[in-house]
Design a protein around this motif. Structure first.
Motif, short mmCIF file in Angstrom:
data_model
loop_
_atom_site.label_atom_id
_atom_site.label_comp_id
_atom_site.label_asym_id
_atom_site.label_seq_id
_atom_site.Cartn_x
_atom_site.Cartn_y
_atom_site.Cartn_z
N PHE A 207 0.83 -1.20 0.00
CA PHE A 207 0.00 0.00 0.00
C PHE A 207 0.86 1.25 0.00
O PHE A 207 2.06 1.20 0.24
CB PHE A 207 -0.92 0.01 1.22
CG PHE A 207 -2.15 -0.83 1.06
CD1 PHE A 207 -2.24 -1.80 0.09
CD2 PHE A 207 -3.23 -0.65 1.90
CE1 PHE A 207 -3.37 -2.57 -0.06
CE2 PHE A 207 -4.37 -1.42 1.77
CZ PHE A 207 -4.44 -2.37 0.79
N ASP B 218 0.84 4.03 2.05
CA ASP B 218 1.36 4.69 3.24
C ASP B 218 1.79 3.65 4.27
O ASP B 218 0.96 3.06 4.94
CB ASP B 218 0.28 5.60 3.82
CG ASP B 218 0.86 6.52 4.88
OD1 ASP B 218 2.04 6.31 5.26
OD2 ASP B 218 0.15 7.43 5.31
N THR C 185 0.36 3.83 7.91
CA THR C 185 -0.97 3.39 8.32
C THR C 185 -1.27 1.96 7.88
O THR C 185 -2.31 1.43 8.23
CB THR C 185 -2.05 4.31 7.74
OG1 THR C 185 -1.87 4.38 6.34
CG2 THR C 185 -1.96 5.70 8.31
N SER C 186 -0.36 1.33 7.12
CA SER C 186 -0.65 -0.03 6.64
C SER C 186 -0.43 -1.08 7.71
O SER C 186 -0.88 -2.20 7.58
CB SER C 186 0.23 -0.39 5.45
OG SER C 186 0.21 0.60 4.49
N LEU C 187 0.33 -0.73 8.75
CA LEU C 187 0.66 -1.72 9.77
C LEU C 187 -0.16 -1.44 11.03
O LEU C 187 -0.38 -0.29 11.39
CB LEU C 187 2.16 -1.65 10.10
CG LEU C 187 3.08 -1.94 8.92
CD1 LEU C 187 4.51 -1.56 9.25
CD2 LEU C 187 3.00 -3.40 8.55
N ASN C 188 -0.60 -2.51 11.66
CA ASN C 188 -1.35 -2.36 12.90
C ASN C 188 -0.40 -1.90 14.01
O ASN C 188 0.58 -2.59 14.31
CB ASN C 188 -2.00 -3.70 13.27
CG ASN C 188 -2.99 -3.55 14.40
OD1 ASN C 188 -2.84 -2.69 15.26
ND2 ASN C 188 -4.01 -4.39 14.39
#
Lengths: 323, 339
Positions: free
Chosen positions: B112, B114, B117-120
């Motif tokens: 993705f 960004d 923000t793609s990782l929890n």
């Protein structure tokens, strides 16, 4: 951080002083306690002696400070009604209330969180919208109505659980618990549900709102794109990101529940602090009323201050802004 | 029935016989209050093993939409309204969601835009990589964590033994995108869909990430659909370019050919807008006007109001994709003139 601590604790103390003043005012405005305590044959000398023993001949402010200093040491005087020490009376009732509130809090989490997740995931489906609609009742129905309905249905009609009392209790030191006996566990079911219902709907609504927010986030989309099953996305990735506000709500509302317990305890004749307070009101037992007010407020203020401090520990930005 | 001619033209423009991904006449529609919007209109292309296909276009041209449609991650009410998607020879555009879930991450990796923000934020990167591995390959927790370490090493993260237990916020933007790439590779997919993988990164980091992706494609034979609006990134990394405009594919050819001789006037405009480092250009060219909204696409060629070479025919008939010596293009200048 130190300045923040001092400020928070300072304001907590101020609040407690104000509450103590209000509690103290009960004595001042509620008429002459001496008249209520003595019997009709008592002489004027008897009355004066009692007045002096209770410290009621002192000026108003002196009486207030004496009250505050005694209260800080857990001294709330003697019950008018039973002539017993107020503090030990309340202490004997505290476990019943705390157990009830604790079970109700657990119940609100155990039921409220899954309901919130389900209504968020299945937004727009009939059962989800139905639950959302029902939750309005949970928020708006007065808890005594719920309590009476519960007693009527589950105790009177179905006979599943007792509708009053606490069942058998076991003493663990000064703490008496009903959770270790079958009758005690049965007895706590209905009052805990009655008390938890409002909290359940609150937890459900906050989890739902947070879930809807989190489910739109990139990391949820990315988790889907890497093939993580929906169940894991919902209950592990998304839910975990919703739990912070739920934890805050639960901690903050613990005090509210203790206060609400007053109504529940009255309806269920649950021998907790709230019932003690209601009986004290009926008997014009002012020392108990004052002590109850001060203790409940102390629990409230302590919880709020703790939550504030924990927040500041977690988030340095809060520390900066508030100092 | 859609004309089969463009599909054949695509096949001839594709370098090898057995494609990893084969998209045929793909259309995506969004039903709305004011009628149906066609976000993708009759897209066809192939992707060979190890190949990077760069997909360019302005915002809203349908680049990301193509990637999402292949992964079947379109936001409702958007849906595939026509055409077929084949992955390794098997049709996947009609698979039920449960089977599609098993393909995502396993056969189709995703990167993705960004990495922030793609990782929890609440799980360690090792946990998230191991999770992907366990879901798709059924490895034990310990094996999955070992593989996670290897993956971090492969994408160039220093001291992976330590880093595997760190949380996303403990990584810089470039390092985080490397973690995302490791996640995309975790289950050894055959296809990676990279949606603006370098847009959120510093320019100096961009080149590192792109050469990493290039290297991984060459090493593992994974094919990549590289979606970006950055012509520079594509010129540096991709094998072929697909140019999108208003939901339509308008040119598809090898990178060098397109850079040397863009055939569509829009592609020419895009390339003219890249600042050159060595030459000093008095003024970058710009394409006048803006892309039409999807509910206001003009008749004929969608680009005709902005096209410097448009003739009467462009305003009436829509040009089909036709073969050029090196690729395909949808322009009347390549199909008998604009008049």
């Amino acid at each position: 951080m130190l300045a923040f601590l001092i400020k928070r604790i300072g304001s907590a103390i101020l609040v407690m002083l104000a509450v103590a003043f209000l509690a103290f005012l009960i004595f001042a405005v509620a008429g002459d306690p001496v008249e209520m305590m003595v019997n009709e044959q008592a002489t004027q000398a008897d009355r004066d002696a009692l007045r002096e023993r209770l410290g009621l001949d002192q000026p108003f402010l002196v009486q207030y400070f004496t009250f505050v200093i005694n209260a800080a040491q857990g001294e709330f005087g003697i019950s008018y009604q039973t002539q017993r020490d107020v503090m030990s009376l309340i202490a004997s009732r505290l476990p019943a209330t705390l157990e009830l509130v604790f079970i109700a809090s657990m119940l609100s989490l155990i039921v409220g969180i899954p309901l919130g997740v389900i209504t968020a995931i299945h937004r727009g489906k009939w059962f989800s919208e139905g639950l959302q609609f029902l939750s309005i009742f949970g928020v708006s129905l007065p808890s005594f109505v719920i309590a009476i309905l519960l007693i009527l249905v589950f105790s009177v009609w179905l006979g599943w659980a007792p509708g009053f009392g606490r069942g058998e209790t076991v003493a663990l030191g000064w703490w008496t618990t009903g959770l270790l006996t079958p009758s005690g566990r049965n007895a706590i079911i209905l009052p805990a549900i009655a008390l938890a219902l409002y909290e359940i709907t609150l937890v459900m609504r906050i989890v739902r709102a947070e879930m809807l927010e989190v489910l739109r986030s990139d990391f949820v989309k990315f988790a889907r794109a890497r093939g993580v099953p929906r169940r894991i996305i919902h209950y592990r990735h998304a839910l975990r990101n919703c739990l912070m506000p739920v934890a805050t709500l639960t901690a903050m509302n613990f005090g509210t529940l203790i206060a609400f317990a007053l109504v529940t305890e009255t309806v269920f004749q649950w021998p907790g602090m709230g019932l003690l307070f209601i009986q004290a009101v009926l008997n014009l037992d002012f020392p108990i009323m004052a002590a109850y007010l001060v203790i409940i407020s102390a629990i409230f203020v302590t919880l709020n201050t703790l939550v504030d401090i924990i927040y500041a520990v977690i988030d340095p930005r809060l520390r900066q802004e508030k100092v | 029935m859609p004309d089969t001619a463009p599909a054949e033209a695509v096949a001839t423009a594709s370098p090898t016989a057995e494609p990893v991904l084969s998209v045929r006449n793909l259309s995506v529609s969004f039903p709305g209050r004011r009628g149906v919007l066609k976000a993708l209109d009759d897209i066809s292309f192939d992707l060979a093993p190890g190949e990077i296909l760069g997909m360019v276009g302005e915002s809203g041209a349908g680049k990301s939409m193509t990637g999402l449609a292949v992964q079947r991650l379109l936001e409702p009410p958007g849906h595939i309204s026509g055409g077929e998607v084949h992955l390794l020879g098997a049709r996947i555009d009609q698979l039920p969601e449960s089977q599609m879930e098993r393909l995502r991450g396993k056969q189709i990796g995703a990167i993705f835009q960004d990495p922030l923000t793609s990782l929890n934020p609440l799980f360690t990167v090792g946990h998230q990589i191991a999770e992907t591995i366990r879901v798709h390959l059924g490895a034990s927790r310990r094996e999955a964590m070992d593989q996670a370490r290897d993956l971090l090493r492969r994408v160039g993260i220093p001291s992976p033994d330590e880093r595997v237990n760190h949380y996303p916020h403990q990584f810089s933007g470039g390092m985080r995108q490397r973690v995302v790439i490791a996640l995309a590779l975790a289950a050894q997919p055959r296809l990676i869909i990279a949606d603006e993988p370098t847009t959120a990164l510093d320019v100096s980091i961009q080149a590192q990430i792109m050469s990493l992706l290039r290297r991984l494609c060459d090493e593992t034979g994974v094919a990549m659909l590289l979606v970006t609006h950055d012509m520079g990134v594509i010129a540096q990394t991709a094998d072929r370019i697909a140019v999108m405009y208003a939901g339509r594919l308008i040119e598809l050819a090898p990178v060098q050919e397109v850079l040397r001789q863009p055939r569509h006037p829009y592609t020419r405009g895009l390339i003219g807008a890249i600042p050159a480092l060595r030459k000093r250009v008095p003024r970058l060219t710009q394409i006048d006007g803006s892309m039409p909204r999807l509910d206001a696409i003009p008749p004929g060629c969608a680009f005709n109001p902005r096209c410097p070479d448009a003739g009467p025919r462009c305003r009436v008939d829509r040009p089909e994709l036709t073969a050029t010596p090196t690729g395909i293009v949808a322009c009347w200048m390549n199909a008998g003139g604009v008049t």
